[in-house]
Design a protein around this motif. Structure first.
Motif, PDB file in Angstrom:
ATOM      1  N   GLY A   1       0.817  -1.213   0.000  1.00  0.00           N
ATOM      2  CA  GLY A   1       0.000   0.000   0.000  1.00  0.00           C
ATOM      3  C   GLY A   1       0.841   1.249   0.000  1.00  0.00           C
ATOM      4  N   ALA A   2       1.888   1.301   0.831  1.00  0.00           N
ATOM      5  CA  ALA A   2       2.778   2.465   0.863  1.00  0.00           C
ATOM      6  C   ALA A   2       3.525   2.620  -0.458  1.00  0.00           C
ATOM      7  CB  ALA A   2       3.771   2.337   2.015  1.00  0.00           C
ATOM      8  N   ALA A   3       3.887   1.495  -1.080  1.00  0.00           N
ATOM      9  CA  ALA A   3       4.580   1.565  -2.367  1.00  0.00           C
ATOM     10  C   ALA A   3       3.671   2.141  -3.443  1.00  0.00           C
ATOM     11  CB  ALA A   3       5.071   0.177  -2.770  1.00  0.00           C
ATOM     12  N   PHE A   4       2.392   1.741  -3.435  1.00  0.00           N
ATOM     13  CA  PHE A   4       1.436   2.317  -4.383  1.00  0.00           C
ATOM     14  C   PHE A   4       1.253   3.810  -4.139  1.00  0.00           C
ATOM     15  CE2 PHE A   4      -0.329  -2.122  -4.790  1.00  0.00           C
ATOM     16  CZ  PHE A   4       0.009  -2.262  -6.129  1.00  0.00           C
ATOM     17  N   ALA A   5       1.154   4.211  -2.881  1.00  0.00           N
ATOM     18  CA  ALA A   5       1.006   5.631  -2.558  1.00  0.00           C
ATOM     19  C   ALA A   5       2.239   6.415  -2.991  1.00  0.00           C
ATOM     20  CB  ALA A   5       0.764   5.802  -1.057  1.00  0.00           C
ATOM     21  N   ALA A   6       3.421   5.843  -2.789  1.00  0.00           N
ATOM     22  CA  ALA A   6       4.652   6.508  -3.225  1.00  0.00           C
ATOM     23  C   ALA A   6       4.687   6.670  -4.735  1.00  0.00           C
ATOM     24  CB  ALA A   6       5.865   5.711  -2.750  1.00  0.00           C
ATOM     25  N   SER A   7       4.197   5.670  -5.446  1.00  0.00           N
ATOM     26  CA  SER A   7       4.170   5.762  -6.908  1.00  0.00           C
ATOM     27  C   SER A   7       3.238   6.876  -7.371  1.00  0.00           C
ATOM     28  CB  SER A   7       3.725   4.421  -7.504  1.00  0.00           C
ATOM     29  OG  SER A   7       4.624   3.388  -7.162  1.00  0.00           O
ATOM     30  N   VAL A   8       2.094   7.005  -6.704  1.00  0.00           N
ATOM     31  CA  VAL A   8       1.152   8.065  -7.073  1.00  0.00           C
ATOM     32  C   VAL A   8       1.766   9.432  -6.817  1.00  0.00           C
ATOM     33  CG1 VAL A   8      -1.083   9.098  -6.545  1.00  0.00           C
ATOM     34  CG2 VAL A   8      -0.872   6.621  -6.718  1.00  0.00           C
ATOM     35  N   LEU A   9       2.392   9.623  -5.654  1.00  0.00           N
ATOM     36  CA  LEU A   9       3.004  10.916  -5.335  1.00  0.00           C
ATOM     37  C   LEU A   9       4.186  11.223  -6.260  1.00  0.00           C
ATOM     38  CD1 LEU A   9       2.930  10.872  -1.421  1.00  0.00           C
ATOM     39  CD2 LEU A   9       1.352  11.999  -3.004  1.00  0.00           C
ATOM     40  N   ALA A  10       4.936  10.192  -6.629  1.00  0.00           N
ATOM     41  CA  ALA A  10       6.055  10.401  -7.552  1.00  0.00           C
ATOM     42  C   ALA A  10       5.568  10.748  -8.948  1.00  0.00           C
ATOM     43  CB  ALA A  10       6.931   9.151  -7.602  1.00  0.00           C
ATOM     44  N   LEU A  11       4.353  10.331  -9.269  1.00  0.00           N
ATOM     45  CA  LEU A  11       3.795  10.598 -10.595  1.00  0.00           C
ATOM     46  C   LEU A  11       3.262  12.019 -10.733  1.00  0.00           C
ATOM     47  CD1 LEU A  11       3.171   9.112 -13.289  1.00  0.00           C
ATOM     48  CD2 LEU A  11       0.925   8.548 -12.326  1.00  0.00           C
ATOM     49  N   LEU A  12       2.898  12.636  -9.629  1.00  0.00           N
ATOM     50  CA  LEU A  12       2.257  13.957  -9.681  1.00  0.00           C
ATOM     51  C   LEU A  12       3.140  15.035 -10.315  1.00  0.00           C
ATOM     52  CD1 LEU A  12       0.378  14.060  -6.245  1.00  0.00           C
ATOM     53  CD2 LEU A  12      -0.542  13.548  -8.525  1.00  0.00           C
ATOM     54  N   PRO A  13       4.436  15.180  -9.952  1.00  0.00           N
ATOM     55  CA  PRO A  13       5.247  16.207 -10.619  1.00  0.00           C
ATOM     56  C   PRO A  13       5.354  16.005 -12.127  1.00  0.00           C
ATOM     57  CG  PRO A  13       6.326  15.449  -8.623  1.00  0.00           C
ATOM     58  CD  PRO A  13       5.187  14.515  -8.872  1.00  0.00           C
ATOM     59  N   ALA A  14       5.493  14.755 -12.544  1.00  0.00           N
ATOM     60  CA  ALA A  14       5.589  14.484 -13.982  1.00  0.00           C
ATOM     61  C   ALA A  14       4.296  14.854 -14.695  1.00  0.00           C
ATOM     62  CB  ALA A  14       5.934  13.012 -14.220  1.00  0.00           C
ATOM     63  N   ILE A  15       3.153  14.544 -14.081  1.00  0.00           N
ATOM     64  CA  ILE A  15       1.869  14.905 -14.684  1.00  0.00           C
ATOM     65  C   ILE A  15       1.722  16.416 -14.772  1.00  0.00           C
ATOM     66  CG2 ILE A  15      -0.637  14.822 -14.348  1.00  0.00           C
ATOM     67  CD1 ILE A  15      -0.329  12.069 -13.183  1.00  0.00           C
ATOM     68  N   TRP A  16       2.105  17.116 -13.696  1.00  0.00           N
ATOM     69  CA  TRP A  16       1.991  18.580 -13.692  1.00  0.00           C
ATOM     70  C   TRP A  16       2.858  19.202 -14.777  1.00  0.00           C
ATOM     71  CZ3 TRP A  16       5.444  22.604 -12.742  1.00  0.00           C
ATOM     72  CH2 TRP A  16       4.861  23.861 -12.597  1.00  0.00           C
ATOM     73  N   VAL A  17       4.102  18.747 -14.902  1.00  0.00           N
ATOM     74  CA  VAL A  17       4.999  19.291 -15.934  1.00  0.00           C
ATOM     75  C   VAL A  17       4.470  18.979 -17.323  1.00  0.00           C
ATOM     76  CG1 VAL A  17       7.306  19.084 -16.940  1.00  0.00           C
ATOM     77  CG2 VAL A  17       7.037  19.264 -14.467  1.00  0.00           C
ATOM     78  N   PHE A  18       3.949  17.776 -17.506  1.00  0.00           N
ATOM     79  CA  PHE A  18       3.407  17.404 -18.812  1.00  0.00           C
ATOM     80  C   PHE A  18       2.212  18.271 -19.184  1.00  0.00           C
ATOM     81  CE2 PHE A  18       0.311  15.001 -21.322  1.00  0.00           C
ATOM     82  CZ  PHE A  18       1.065  14.715 -22.446  1.00  0.00           C
ATOM     83  N   LEU A  19       1.292  18.466 -18.255  1.00  0.00           N
ATOM     84  CA  LEU A  19       0.109  19.282 -18.541  1.00  0.00           C
ATOM     85  C   LEU A  19       0.483  20.739 -18.783  1.00  0.00           C
ATOM     86  CD1 LEU A  19      -2.454  17.830 -15.971  1.00  0.00           C
ATOM     87  CD2 LEU A  19      -2.295  17.362 -18.418  1.00  0.00           C
ATOM     88  N   ALA A  20       1.502  21.228 -18.073  1.00  0.00           N
ATOM     89  CA  ALA A  20       1.913  22.624 -18.242  1.00  0.00           C
ATOM     90  C   ALA A  20       2.595  22.861 -19.581  1.00  0.00           C
ATOM     91  CB  ALA A  20       2.834  23.044 -17.098  1.00  0.00           C
ATOM     92  N   GLY A  21       3.279  21.856 -20.111  1.00  0.00           N
ATOM     93  CA  GLY A  21       4.036  22.078 -21.347  1.00  0.00           C
ATOM     94  C   GLY A  21       3.668  21.153 -22.480  1.00  0.00           C
ATOM     95  N   HIS A  22       2.450  20.569 -22.455  1.00  0.00           N
ATOM     96  CA  HIS A  22       2.124  19.576 -23.479  1.00  0.00           C
ATOM     97  C   HIS A  22       1.991  20.202 -24.868  1.00  0.00           C
ATOM     98  CE1 HIS A  22      -1.955  21.126 -22.720  1.00  0.00           C
ATOM     99  NE2 HIS A  22      -2.281  20.620 -23.886  1.00  0.00           N
ATOM    100  N   GLU A  23       1.558  21.463 -24.945  1.00  0.00           N
ATOM    101  CA  GLU A  23       1.454  22.102 -26.262  1.00  0.00           C
ATOM    102  C   GLU A  23       2.830  22.275 -26.891  1.00  0.00           C
ATOM    103  OE1 GLU A  23      -0.692  25.698 -25.875  1.00  0.00           O
ATOM    104  OE2 GLU A  23      -2.579  24.746 -25.276  1.00  0.00           O
TER     105      GLU A  23
END
Length: 294
Positions: free
Chosen positions: A259-281
């Motif tokens: 469970g903690a490993a899954f939560a860590a994966s989700v939190l680690a994914l958030l910066p990448a998602i934010w950067v992708f959404l900010a610069g996807h164009e």
């Protein structure tokens, strides 16, 4: 009459295509997004539920792992334990920030001027050197690992963040992408600036950088995604656990810590998602320039 029948057949084919194509694309989108849904579902499961579902994977028991779309008893316990009881997670998180930030800063300082030089100046062996850049860009890390290891060890940077940051600073992919955008700047515009008395530095900062902004941002977004998720470089060059980035935190998974490993994966994914959404164009433009010139 024949024309009307042909027109009716074409309309029927077009209508079927309009129904089948969205369904097919939606199915592909679901397949691509399912791993994220898998992570989010696992992070909301209780420790016992996650361990029970994945026990055949970790303990080697008979049977297959089971999974449900929604947790039986959703809980945020895994996030609470990760945030308040796992200091190693934050150490690795900031290590990833330092490594990624150092690489991107170095590429801004060295990569952008290099791309401008390749795009706007004519010098001896320019084509040969740029071809070498392309060849190095195509080589995976496994090919360059031994030479990188020998150089880094000779410089005394083994088991330091510099062993990861320095090779990343001189990555060839950002230079290649940014160079394609700099080449699209009309030469007449630069000549007019020189006639007006602008120096080469002013031309670079006042004309080159603003007009090449799309390529710069797209290259930095791609590099962020690559550096944030790099795995083999830290495993090869870093031995001290306190220097490990967040990507090395993920393999430490057992049935009790799933469970903690899954939560860590989700939190680690958030910066990448934010950067992708900010610069996807800008990222789309960079991918087009990359694919159109390889």
């Amino acid at each position: 009459m024949d024309q009307m029948q042909k027109h009716g057949k074409r309309a029927g084919v077009k209508q079927k295509r309009n129904v089948v194509l969205p369904f097919f694309m939606g199915a592909l989108a679901f397949i691509c997004c399912y791993p994220i849904l898998f992570l989010m579902t696992g992070s909301l499961m209780g420790q016992g539920e996650a361990a029970e579902n994945l026990r055949p994977v970790f303990s080697g028991a008979e049977g297959f792992a089971s999974w449900s779309v929604l947790p039986f008893q959703p809980t945020l316990r895994s996030y609470v334990e990760l945030i308040f009881d796992t200091p190693d997670f934050f150490v690795m998180f900031w290590n990833s920030m330092k490594i990624t930030g150092g690489i991107l800063l170095g590429q801004v300082v060295f990569g952008i001027p290099a791309a401008w030089g390749f795009a706007r100046y004519r010098f001896r062996f320019r084509r040969s050197l740029f071809f070498l850049y392309i060849v190095m860009m195509m080589m995976p890390f496994q090919v360059m690992m031994l030479s990188d290891y020998l150089v880094i060890r000779r410089m005394g940077f083994m088991d330091t963040m510099a062993a990861i940051i320095l090779p990343g600073i001189f990555s060839t992919l950002p230079v290649f992408i940014i160079c394609q955008f700099f080449k699209e700047i009309p030469e007449e515009l630069l000549e007019a600036a020189r006639i007006d008395g602008a120096g080469e530095g002013n031309i670079f900062f006042q004309i080159g950088l603003p007009l090449g902004k799309a390529g710069i941002i797209s290259a930095l977004v791609l590099q962020f995604l690559e550096c944030w998720n790099m795995l083999e470089q830290p495993m090869a060059f870093l031995k001290t656990p306190s220097l490990w980035p967040l990507s090395l935190f993920q393999p430490q998974i057992t049935a009790e810590t799933a469970g903690a490993a899954f939560a860590a994966s989700v939190l680690a994914l958030l910066p990448a998602i934010w950067v992708f959404l900010a610069g996807h164009e800008f990222l789309e433009q960079g991918i087009q320039a990359y694919c159109g010139n390889v």
